[in-house]
Motif scaffolding. Structure first.
Motif, short mmCIF file in Angstrom:
data_model
loop_
_atom_site.label_atom_id
_atom_site.label_comp_id
_atom_site.label_asym_id
_atom_site.label_seq_id
_atom_site.Cartn_x
_atom_site.Cartn_y
_atom_site.Cartn_z
N GLN A 279 0.79 -1.32 -0.06
CA GLN A 279 0.08 0.02 -0.11
C GLN A 279 0.90 1.38 -0.11
N GLY A 280 2.24 1.06 -0.25
CA GLY A 280 3.10 2.28 -0.64
C GLY A 280 3.46 3.19 0.73
N GLU A 281 3.42 2.33 2.12
CA GLU A 281 4.02 2.92 3.35
C GLU A 281 5.14 3.11 3.06
N ALA A 282 6.12 2.48 2.36
CA ALA A 282 7.63 2.70 2.09
C ALA A 282 7.76 2.19 0.71
N ASP A 283 8.96 2.05 0.08
CA ASP A 283 9.00 1.80 -1.37
C ASP A 283 9.76 0.48 -1.43
N ILE A 284 10.62 0.26 -0.23
CA ILE A 284 11.16 -1.22 -0.35
C ILE A 284 11.71 -1.71 1.15
N GLY A 285 11.79 -2.68 1.45
CA GLY A 285 12.11 -3.15 2.58
C GLY A 285 13.16 -4.23 2.78
N ILE A 286 13.64 -4.39 3.92
CA ILE A 286 14.58 -5.62 4.36
C ILE A 286 14.05 -6.31 5.32
N LYS B 294 7.27 -8.85 -3.88
CA LYS B 294 8.06 -9.65 -4.45
C LYS B 294 9.43 -9.74 -3.36
N SER B 295 9.76 -11.02 -3.12
CA SER B 295 10.63 -11.19 -2.00
C SER B 295 11.81 -11.78 -2.90
N THR B 296 13.26 -11.21 -2.73
CA THR B 296 14.54 -11.81 -3.17
C THR B 296 15.37 -12.14 -1.94
N TYR B 297 15.77 -13.25 -2.17
CA TYR B 297 16.71 -13.69 -0.96
C TYR B 297 18.12 -13.00 -0.84
N LEU B 298 18.37 -12.69 0.17
CA LEU B 298 19.55 -11.93 0.41
C LEU B 298 20.72 -12.84 1.22
N MET B 299 20.35 -13.53 2.33
CA MET B 299 21.58 -14.39 2.88
C MET B 299 20.64 -15.09 4.16
N GLY B 300 21.15 -15.90 4.60
CA GLY B 300 20.78 -16.75 5.70
C GLY B 300 21.35 -16.10 7.07
N GLU B 301 20.82 -16.81 7.99
CA GLU B 301 21.24 -16.25 9.65
C GLU B 301 21.17 -17.37 10.25
N GLU B 302 22.29 -17.21 11.29
CA GLU B 302 22.28 -18.12 12.58
C GLU B 302 22.55 -17.34 13.72
N ILE B 303 22.16 -18.03 14.89
CA ILE B 303 22.16 -17.77 16.20
C ILE B 303 23.49 -18.08 16.91
N TRP C 101 23.90 -22.83 15.08
CA TRP C 101 22.55 -22.95 15.10
C TRP C 101 21.88 -22.24 13.98
N PRO C 102 22.00 -22.58 12.70
CA PRO C 102 21.52 -21.81 11.66
C PRO C 102 19.66 -21.91 11.96
N VAL C 103 19.11 -20.85 11.64
CA VAL C 103 17.99 -20.67 11.69
C VAL C 103 17.01 -20.62 10.40
N LYS C 104 15.75 -20.87 10.36
CA LYS C 104 14.93 -21.09 9.06
C LYS C 104 14.58 -19.56 8.61
N TRP C 105 14.85 -18.64 9.42
CA TRP C 105 14.42 -17.38 9.03
C TRP C 105 15.77 -16.82 8.06
N ALA C 106 15.45 -16.16 7.16
CA ALA C 106 16.72 -15.56 6.25
C ALA C 106 16.40 -13.93 6.08
N TYR C 107 17.24 -13.43 5.24
CA TYR C 107 16.96 -11.81 5.08
C TYR C 107 16.45 -11.90 3.54
N TYR C 108 15.58 -10.80 3.23
CA TYR C 108 15.04 -10.77 2.04
C TYR C 108 14.78 -9.32 1.81
N VAL C 109 14.91 -8.75 0.71
CA VAL C 109 14.72 -7.47 0.02
C VAL C 109 13.30 -7.50 -0.59
N VAL C 110 12.32 -6.93 -0.10
CA VAL C 110 10.92 -7.09 -0.58
C VAL C 110 10.53 -5.69 -1.05
#
Length: 303
Positions: A140-147, A158-167, A269-278
């Motif tokens: 709805q245009g609250e911002a142009d792009i997000g991470i 649209k979600s584009t994968y950036l990188m994985g993450e671990e704890i 401890w890799p996690v299932k969450w990852a970083y995306y540019v959306v």
């Protein structure tokens, strides 16, 4: 010969369809809702049939009819091209703005130090940061792009994968023992910082789970510091308030400087969450938004 006399009506149609109401479109176009409605009705008079199915309730009171829905993609692209052409007319001195949203922890500990690289590559694009831990409505245009960090399943973008993450487990260097090795048993005896932020579906570990994997014979000591903010958890570790389980990307700079120490790095401890540019498809048609998206997706920002 082109007939652009209905340009304002097309703008009203496209904005009303995107917002689902004349009220939402009026805020974007800076006119009154009745004025937006009149522009749409004039277009309906010209085509000879209603362009929207109208309802009296619900978040989206206007739904484009099939014929309008088919035309809207072309109309939106045409309006974007007109805007791009106007920008080119202004010449090299013209500046564009991209509004980027990300969480406080990600901006402070990961994104901020990388923005200089983007600015050097795109000197005519200004970046405005919308720092928020809530999920901004990009569709709805609250911002142009997000991470975003998550499972990559967000509606309307649209979600584009950036990188994985671990704890990883970290603490301030002054908390390290001087007379013994850092072991899981030693960690279990210390003040532990617990992150109470929800991570649905992410497989983020509790201290009990992490210590068990690390080989501790006992669970964590009673008490500790419980915080419902990831950014505050990191601040607590930096302030030497205890040992924290944190996302590796968020503390890379602090670990690199030596202020925070990565404890027992062999415990992964890799996690299932990852970083995306959306971003929405509409936003990505804009040069500045697409440039920021491609800069992130190319891997430049990971350096």
């Amino acid at each position: 010969m082109r007939n652009l006399t209905r340009l304002k009506s097309l703008q009203a149609l496209e904005a009303s369809a995107r917002h689902g109401s004349f009220v939402g479109a009026s805020a974007e176009l800076d006119v009154t809702p009745p004025a937006v409605g009149q522009l749409v009705r004039s277009l309906e008079d010209w085509v000879g049939y209603p362009l929207f199915k109208r309802s009296r309730s619900g978040a989206e009171r206007l739904t484009p009819v099939d014929e309008a829905q088919e035309a809207l993609e072309d109309i939106a692209q045409g309006l974007d091209l007109l805007e791009s052409g106007l920008r080119k007319l202004r010449g090299r001195k013209a500046r564009s703005v991209v509004v980027v949203t990300a969480s406080q922890a990600l901006v402070a500990n990961w994104l901020m130090s990388r923005l200089e690289d983007f600015s050097s590559k795109y000197p005519n694009v200004d970046v405005r940061l919308d720092v928020s831990d809530r999920v901004i409505d990009l569709a709805q245009g609250e911002a142009d792009i997000g991470i975003r960090c998550g499972l990559g399943t967000w509606k309307g973008v649209k979600s584009t994968y950036l990188m994985g993450e671990e704890i990883i487990a970290v603490c301030h260097n002054k908390l390290l023992p001087t007379d013994r090795e850092v072991t899981a048993g030693w960690i279990a005896e210390q003040t532990l910082i617990h992150d109470g932020t929800p991570h649905p579906g992410g497989d983020f570990p509790t201290w009990s789970e992490w210590l068990a994997r690390a080989g501790a014979n006992q669970g964590p000591a009673d008490g500790g510091l419980k915080i419902n903010s990831t950014a505050a958890v990191i601040n607590g570790a930096v302030a030497a308030r205890g040992i924290a389980l944190v996302r590796k990307a968020f503390v890379a700079q602090e670990v690199g400087s030596g202020r925070l120490v990565h404890l027992m790095p062999e415990v992964r401890w890799p996690v299932k969450w990852a970083y995306y540019v959306v971003a929405s498809s509409k936003a990505l048609r804009r040069y500045e938004v697409n440039a920021f998206h491609d800069w992130l997706a190319s891997g430049v920002a990971r350096l």
